[in-house]
Scaffold this active site. Sequence first.
Site: not given
Length: 227
Positions: A106, A144, A135, A108
């Site tokens: 992911n 997250d 990030s 973020h």
Amino acid sequence: MIRLAILISGRGSNMLCLADAIENYKIDATIALVISNKDCDAIALAAARGLATKVVKRSDFESRLAHDAAIASTIKDCHADYVFLAGYMAILGSVFVNQFAGKLINIHPSLLPAFKGLDTHQRAIDAGVKTHGVSIHLVNAALDDGPLILQASLAVAETDTAKILAGRVLQLEHQIYPFVLISLAAQNVTLLSDGVIWHVTTLAGAPADMQINLAPCVIWPDGLSHR
């Protein structure tokens, strides 16, 4: 060759920057499938680019678990090596996440662990932080929260609004996400089910323009490794 599945929900700018990077930088990777949980601009953009797409609507399923299972099946059918989340605005359940441990990535828009969740740029301004950024992390069952792969930072200016700051961070996103893909293709980083091992701590393999943009702001997680 690395096969990617990309999960999206919105505009698709990070999806497009990955596609551009694969083409422009000759990365040994291909986007096997772009998957969305709803009709969105990104699906139309991906299709216009000639990428395979599939919409798996949440509204077609009775539960999140069933929806997650359908997406997982779709990913497996396209034989993806990694799943990149690129603005996928839904929380994935633990059953799904555990199936792709060490393969689910992911991006973020904050320097995690700060500002998990939404509205990160306004929250950063409200908190008065001097440094903000982006990030890349492995996904686990918490929001997250997975092990960091790489971060990039910038100084928050006094004149920044949330909109201006979001635009500045987005420019970093469009550099750092392709760099992580380059690093995976070059085997400069290994992703495990519970952590990340970097075999280099330089921008090895990155094109010159990317090195110039990332060198002042890249943050390596714990030096060579993050477990």
